[in-house]
Enzyme design. Structure first.
Site, PDB file in Angstrom:
ATOM      1  N   CYS A  47       0.820  -1.208   0.000  1.00  0.00           N
ATOM      2  CA  CYS A  47       0.000   0.000   0.000  1.00  0.00           C
ATOM      3  C   CYS A  47       0.863   1.271   0.000  1.00  0.00           C
ATOM      4  CB  CYS A  47      -0.976  -0.021   1.180  1.00  0.00           C
ATOM      5  SG  CYS A  47      -0.197  -0.390   2.770  1.00  0.00           S
TER       6      CYS A  47
HETATM    7  N1  LIG Z   1      -5.301  -3.650   4.843  1.00  0.00           N
HETATM    8  C1  LIG Z   1      -4.595  -3.020   3.913  1.00  0.00           C
HETATM    9  O1  LIG Z   1      -4.727  -1.798   3.709  1.00  0.00           O
HETATM   10  C2  LIG Z   1      -3.642  -3.776   3.048  1.00  0.00           C
HETATM   11  C3  LIG Z   1      -3.323  -5.091   3.272  1.00  0.00           C
HETATM   12  N2  LIG Z   1      -2.406  -5.731   2.497  1.00  0.00           N
HETATM   13  C4  LIG Z   1      -2.000  -7.098   2.766  1.00  0.00           C
HETATM   14  O2  LIG Z   1      -3.065  -7.970   2.432  1.00  0.00           O
HETATM   15  C5  LIG Z   1      -3.090  -9.065   3.324  1.00  0.00           C
HETATM   16  C6  LIG Z   1      -4.444  -9.079   4.021  1.00  0.00           C
HETATM   17  O3  LIG Z   1      -4.591  -7.866   4.739  1.00  0.00           O
HETATM   18  P1  LIG Z   1      -5.929  -7.442   5.471  1.00  0.00           P
HETATM   19  O4  LIG Z   1      -7.090  -7.642   4.583  1.00  0.00           O
HETATM   20  O5  LIG Z   1      -5.665  -6.116   6.052  1.00  0.00           O
HETATM   21  O6  LIG Z   1      -5.935  -8.553   6.638  1.00  0.00           O
HETATM   22  P2  LIG Z   1      -7.085  -8.972   7.640  1.00  0.00           P
HETATM   23  O7  LIG Z   1      -6.406  -9.276   8.922  1.00  0.00           O
HETATM   24  O8  LIG Z   1      -8.180  -7.959   7.621  1.00  0.00           O
HETATM   25  O9  LIG Z   1      -7.624 -10.334   6.994  1.00  0.00           O
HETATM   26  C7  LIG Z   1      -6.868 -11.517   6.952  1.00  0.00           C
HETATM   27  C8  LIG Z   1      -7.749 -12.619   6.377  1.00  0.00           C
HETATM   28  O10 LIG Z   1      -7.005 -13.834   6.319  1.00  0.00           O
HETATM   29  C9  LIG Z   1      -7.776 -14.887   6.928  1.00  0.00           C
HETATM   30  N3  LIG Z   1      -6.827 -15.897   7.381  1.00  0.00           N
HETATM   31  C10 LIG Z   1      -5.977 -15.851   8.431  1.00  0.00           C
HETATM   32  N4  LIG Z   1      -5.229 -16.988   8.494  1.00  0.00           N
HETATM   33  C11 LIG Z   1      -5.617 -17.760   7.438  1.00  0.00           C
HETATM   34  C12 LIG Z   1      -5.240 -19.062   6.970  1.00  0.00           C
HETATM   35  N5  LIG Z   1      -4.283 -19.775   7.584  1.00  0.00           N
HETATM   36  N6  LIG Z   1      -5.862 -19.562   5.876  1.00  0.00           N
HETATM   37  C13 LIG Z   1      -6.825 -18.851   5.248  1.00  0.00           C
HETATM   38  N7  LIG Z   1      -7.238 -17.619   5.644  1.00  0.00           N
HETATM   39  C14 LIG Z   1      -6.632 -17.086   6.730  1.00  0.00           C
HETATM   40  C15 LIG Z   1      -8.532 -14.150   8.017  1.00  0.00           C
HETATM   41  O11 LIG Z   1      -9.648 -14.866   8.487  1.00  0.00           O
HETATM   42  P3  LIG Z   1      -9.605 -15.816   9.798  1.00  0.00           P
HETATM   43  O12 LIG Z   1      -8.476 -15.326  10.662  1.00  0.00           O
HETATM   44  O13 LIG Z   1     -10.942 -15.664  10.418  1.00  0.00           O
HETATM   45  O14 LIG Z   1      -9.330 -17.174   9.245  1.00  0.00           O
HETATM   46  C16 LIG Z   1      -8.983 -12.930   7.210  1.00  0.00           C
HETATM   47  O15 LIG Z   1     -10.028 -13.272   6.353  1.00  0.00           O
HETATM   48  C17 LIG Z   1      -1.924  -8.875   4.302  1.00  0.00           C
HETATM   49  O16 LIG Z   1      -0.804  -9.581   3.862  1.00  0.00           O
HETATM   50  C18 LIG Z   1      -1.677  -7.381   4.232  1.00  0.00           C
HETATM   51  O17 LIG Z   1      -0.348  -7.078   4.557  1.00  0.00           O
HETATM   52  C19 LIG Z   1      -1.853  -5.117   1.420  1.00  0.00           C
HETATM   53  C20 LIG Z   1      -2.123  -3.816   1.135  1.00  0.00           C
HETATM   54  C21 LIG Z   1      -3.008  -3.020   1.961  1.00  0.00           C
HETATM   55  C1  LIG Z   2      -1.546   1.021   9.267  1.00  0.00           C
HETATM   56  C2  LIG Z   2      -0.760  -0.255   9.124  1.00  0.00           C
HETATM   57  O1  LIG Z   2      -0.508  -0.965  10.084  1.00  0.00           O
HETATM   58  N1  LIG Z   2      -0.354  -0.565   7.899  1.00  0.00           N
HETATM   59  C3  LIG Z   2       0.393  -1.758   7.589  1.00  0.00           C
HETATM   60  C4  LIG Z   2       0.735  -1.736   6.147  1.00  0.00           C
HETATM   61  C5  LIG Z   2      -0.379  -2.204   5.301  1.00  0.00           C
HETATM   62  C6  LIG Z   2      -0.124  -3.523   4.675  1.00  0.00           C
HETATM   63  O2  LIG Z   2      -1.001  -4.317   4.692  1.00  0.00           O
HETATM   64  O3  LIG Z   2       1.096  -3.803   4.198  1.00  0.00           O
HETATM   65  P1  LIG Z   2       1.423  -4.546   2.842  1.00  0.00           P
HETATM   66  O4  LIG Z   2       1.025  -3.589   1.782  1.00  0.00           O
HETATM   67  O5  LIG Z   2       2.876  -4.788   2.880  1.00  0.00           O
HETATM   68  O6  LIG Z   2       0.721  -5.824   2.706  1.00  0.00           O
HETATM   69  C7  LIG Z   2       1.736  -1.839   8.303  1.00  0.00           C
HETATM   70  O7  LIG Z   2       2.385  -0.830   8.489  1.00  0.00           O
HETATM   71  O8  LIG Z   2       2.165  -2.964   8.554  1.00  0.00           O
END
Ligand SMILES: NC(=O)C1=CN([C@@H]2O[C@H](COP(=O)(O)OP(=O)(O)OC[C@H]3O[C@@H](n4cnc5c(N)ncnc54)[C@H](OP(=O)(O)O)[C@@H]3O)[C@@H](O)[C@H]2O)C=CC1
Ligand SMILES: CC(=O)N[C@@H](CCC(=O)OP(=O)(O)O)C(=O)O
Length: 341
Positions: A160
């Site tokens: 992000c």
């Molecule tokens: N949020 C953001 O702004 C951004 C996030 N990302 C990346 O995207 C990924 C997801 O982020 P985000 O949506 O914030 O995360 P969340 O914590 O909101 O969601 C994680 C999801 O993964 C599921 N999960 C956890 N463990 C497992 C497993 N072993 N098998 C299958 N499903 C699983 C969780 O459900 P449950 O635990 O109930 O199984 C949940 O649905 C991360 O790697 C993050 O760094 C990238 C860019 C931006």
């Molecule tokens: C506010 C906050 O905690 N932000 C996350 C970055 C968001 C993220 O999901 O990181 P990736 O794009 O690498 O997957 C962090 O700093 O770890």
């Protein structure tokens, strides 16, 4: 329109980026949701996505299935694309299983973004178990790597903060306008950036405006690697739900003029999801809930300040993942994104 119809599985669909992606897929003319998965032990298994996210209503009246051994067989039979919206180490382990089935994998985590195994040890705290797949992965920064994304079996969708920083800085680097000094990036993110799981740091009563991860955030090597320039990156957590704003301090090479800077940004002028604002500075308000990157800049002497804003869940995650999937199908990268706003 091309006759494309791809079946998409989302793993981690109950999370913030997974739910956002499920909603985009459900509305997309060329993609359909073939399964939404959570972990086998998830407290949300067998709930519907719309129970968790009522704002999506019947659009996401689809069950959250546990990722069991049987689920892998179903995915093998049914899916074309697998999107991993899971934590880095979960993605690192899951990706090779789906790749071995011949699926195209779009990983939203940082598990396959960095070239160097040593950087995984230093910034992620684990030694990468699959260097072969690390080598094969293509970086999912849609506007800058479209050709490679379109051919890749594994796309490591850009992070992000790096998505904002790289779109703001690559035009200047490409035009050779950056002096040798480190570029300084101060970034603020909304709390959805930290994911949906509960933690003290993201507790309503604890969130303020505060920096974190000084000198050691994992997005430092990601930005440096794909920019080809040293950066000093400091993220902050802000008390709002979604959006990222970065203020970037740049020393330009001697004699670089404002028209040269304006000219450098023209490389992005025709990109449908990039809005070049010139001297008008972007804000979170103008991008939250939208798929765009807004970039503004002002120059004084050889100092240039660039301000860039994105929505962390759309352009910073699900929106860009959708762009990569579009590119893999030779569709316009903004398909299913631009018309919605
Ligand atoms: N949020 C953001 O702004 C951004 C996030 N990302 C990346 O995207 C990924 C997801 O982020 P985000 O949506 O914030 O995360 P969340 O914590 O909101 O969601 C994680 C999801 O993964 C599921 N999960 C956890 N463990 C497992 C497993 N072993 N098998 C299958 N499903 C699983 C969780 O459900 P449950 O635990 O109930 O199984 C949940 O649905 C991360 O790697 C993050 O760094 C990238 C860019 C931006
Ligand atoms: C506010 C906050 O905690 N932000 C996350 C970055 C968001 C993220 O999901 O990181 P990736 O794009 O690498 O997957 C962090 O700093 O770890």
């Amino acid at each position: 329109m091309m006759n494309v119809n791809k079946k998409v599985v989302i793993v981690g669909a109950s999370g913030y980026s997974g739910a956002e992606l499920a909603s985009l897929i459900a509305k997309h003319p060329n993609f359909s949701l073939s399964g939404c998965y959570v972990s086998e032990q998830s407290l949300d298994k067998n709930k519907s996505l719309s129970q968790l996210y009522p704002e999506h209503g019947v659009l996401l009246d689809t069950p959250l299935l546990p990722l069991t051994e049987h689920a892998f067989l179903d995915i093998n039979e049914q899916a074309d694309f697998v999107c991993l919206c899971t934590d880095h180490q979960v993605s690192v382990e899951l990706a090779p299983k789906f790749l071995a089935m011949g699926k195209k994998v779009f990983d939203l985590s940082g598990g396959y973004r960095l070239a160097s195994s040593a950087d995984y040890e230093q910034y992620y705290g684990f030694s990468h178990p699959y260097p072969h797949w690390l080598e094969q992965a293509e970086y999912g920064l849609a506007e800058w790597n479209a050709q490679a994304i379109s051919q890749a079996q594994l796309v490591a969708v850009a992070g992000c903060y790096p998505t904002a920083a790289l779109n703001a800085l690559k035009p200047l680097k490409q035009a050779d306008l950056l002096a040798d000094q480190q570029v300084i990036i101060n970034a603020v993110s909304g709390v959805t950036g930290a994911g949906r799981k509960a933690s003290l740091n993201t507790h309503f009563c604890e969130v303020s405006l505060a920096p974190y991860g000084l000198f050691k955030h994992r997005h430092t090597p990601e930005i440096s690697q794909y920019l080809g320039h040293d950066v000093l990156f400091t993220p902050h957590l802000g008390n709002f739900a979604r959006g990222i704003l970065e203020t970037i301090y740049i020393q330009l090479k001697p004699e670089v003029t404002p028209p040269q800077v304006d000219e450098a940004y023209q490389v992005l002028a025709d990109e449908p999801l990039i809005r070049l604002k010139g001297a008008q500075l972007p804000s979170i308000k103008s991008v939250a809930g939208q798929p765009f990157v807004d970039i503004g800049w002002q120059q004084q002497g050889q100092q240039l300040i660039v301000v860039v804003a994105i929505d962390n869940l759309l352009k910073g995650a699900a929106g860009q993942a959708l762009q990569c999937m579009n590119l893999a199908c030779a569709l316009n990268s903004e398909q299913g994104l631009k018309g919605a706003w």
